[in-house]
Design a protein around this motif. Structure first.
Motif, short mmCIF file in Angstrom:
data_model
loop_
_atom_site.label_atom_id
_atom_site.label_comp_id
_atom_site.label_asym_id
_atom_site.label_seq_id
_atom_site.Cartn_x
_atom_site.Cartn_y
_atom_site.Cartn_z
N ASN A 1 45.80 29.06 48.71
CA ASN A 1 46.49 30.36 48.78
C ASN A 1 45.91 31.34 47.78
N GLU A 2 45.61 30.84 46.58
CA GLU A 2 45.03 31.71 45.55
C GLU A 2 43.68 32.25 45.99
N LEU A 3 42.82 31.38 46.51
CA LEU A 3 41.50 31.80 46.95
C LEU A 3 41.58 32.77 48.12
N GLN A 4 42.49 32.49 49.04
CA GLN A 4 42.61 33.35 50.22
C GLN A 4 42.99 34.77 49.84
N SER A 5 43.79 34.91 48.77
CA SER A 5 44.19 36.24 48.33
C SER A 5 42.99 37.04 47.82
N PHE A 6 41.94 36.36 47.35
CA PHE A 6 40.70 37.03 46.96
C PHE A 6 39.81 37.27 48.18
N VAL A 7 39.63 36.24 48.99
CA VAL A 7 38.71 36.31 50.12
C VAL A 7 39.09 37.43 51.08
N GLU A 8 40.38 37.63 51.31
CA GLU A 8 40.83 38.66 52.25
C GLU A 8 40.41 40.06 51.81
N ILE A 9 40.27 40.28 50.51
CA ILE A 9 39.91 41.61 50.00
C ILE A 9 38.40 41.75 49.81
N LEU A 10 37.77 40.70 49.29
CA LEU A 10 36.34 40.78 48.99
C LEU A 10 35.49 40.72 50.26
#
Length: 366
Positions: free
Chosen positions: A357-366
């Motif tokens: 979940n933590e990584l997905q919150s970055f991947v969705e924006i980057l």
């Protein structure tokens, strides 16, 4: 494959929550296909040495007596070695990174993002020397990542900034497990203190951590004699005097590394986080990951994780009387209710505060 130039002052071999979180997210993003150039401002590294790593590089940046001098040399080194090698820049907290990222992004000609994970936003907001850099940093960033919705609201209200994203911390419960030996150690400790409600405050004692505030609230509660107070870190003579005056039993525990903290958590019936401002502290997820309920100030990441009366207890930030009322509530609470709060917190963390979940919150924006 998107390439990131990642500027940080907190990265292994340094210890602490910020370094651990930085390493966790970088390695996680690499596993998602990102190529990451880590640029580490570090006082003990080899000067301007770039090493090839799996799915990226690691560069030592020597920190000198002057931030301006350090950043000038850094900019020159990055221009010489990384121009055209990054699609974007990520800043991971810290004063040097805060002050330098805007100019570095201009020199390299790529957009930048920034992570506010600890107290760097809170401290700079009211510091006349820092607020110009803070405003420039925020208003020119392609996005800001933070683990506190309170910080997102303040960025909107103070800087009219609308590209801040909630990126909560995570904990891998597969590695955060108690051993039979640690359980036995905790049982032995608790058997020596039967009849006491054991409450812990762990981490380095800083002014913003609310150590004195908590002791004053404990004194107001008139139930201090029901508790055994455990804490880590050194305290001042003034804090020691107050601790003695409150009338609470206490033990000062040695500061240890993260995984050595597990027995300390298991000693406790409760963990308290009376901080005035925070990010989303690791101790919150670590205690919850062991089923230990938390009583905490209703601010920043603690308020994002804890729902009062469902998976822990919240008291109004800066309100000693409200904190005292929660301590009275704890003193009257039976074991079944306390255990249920800890179980609910564990389930919430297990489901919602995962690395994925933590990584997905970055991947969705980057």
């Amino acid at each position: 494959m998107k390439k990131i130039l990642w500027l940080t002052e907190n990265y292994p071999p340094q210890q602490g929550g910020m370094s651990e979180s930085c390493d966790r997210i970088i390695e996680g993003l690499k596993s998602k296909g990102f190529y990451i150039h880590v640029v580490h401002f570090y006082r003990k590294g080899k000067p301007f040495k770039t090493l090839t790593k799996q799915n990226g590089t690691y560069t030592y940046i020597p920190v000198t007596h002057s931030k301006a001098h350090t950043l000038h040399l850094t900019a020159t080194y990055l221009e010489n070695n990384f121009e055209g090698e990054a699609d974007l820049i990520m800043g991971w907290g810290g004063n040097i990174v805060k002050e330098g990222i805007y100019v570095i992004h201009k020199l390299l000609g790529v957009p930048y993002y920034f992570c506010f994970r600890g107290n760097d936003f809170d401290v700079s907001l009211f510091n006349a020397k820092d607020v110009f850099n803070l405003e420039r940093l925020i208003n020119n960033a392609s996005g800001i990542f933070t683990n506190s919705n309170d910080k997102i609201q303040r960025m909107q209200r103070v800087f009219d900034y609308t590209k801040a994203y909630f990126t909560p911390n995570s904990i891998d419960l597969n590695f955060w497990r108690k051993t039979p030996q640690e359980v036995q150690q905790a049982m032995d400790f608790r058997s020596m203190h039967q009849g006491k409600i054991i409450i812990g405050l762990f981490g380095f004692i800083k002014e913003k951590k609310g150590f004195t505030f908590f002791l004053n609230a404990l004194r107001r509660s008139l139930v201090a004699d029901r508790f055994l107070f455990l804490f880590t870190g050194e305290i001042t003579a003034t804090e020691q005097t107050l601790l003695d005056e409150v009338g609470v039993s206490y033990e000062a525990l040695e500061n240890v590394s993260r995984y050595e903290l597990i027995p300390y958590y298991l000693y406790c019936d409760w963990l308290t986080i009376p901080s005035f401002y925070e990010g989303m502290p690791n101790v919150l997820l670590e205690a919850g990951g062991l089923g230990i309920p938390v009583v905490t100030s209703a601010v920043d990441g603690m308020k994002d994780v804890i729902t009062d009366g469902e998976n822990g207890l919240l008291f109004e930030n800066l309100n000693e009387e409200d904190c005292a009322l929660k301590l009275k509530q704890i003193a009257k609470m039976d074991e079944e209710e306390r255990t249920l709060l800890g179980t609910n917190l564990y389930q919430d963390i297990k489901e919602n505060y995962t690395l994925e979940n933590e990584l997905q919150s970055f991947v969705e924006i980057l």
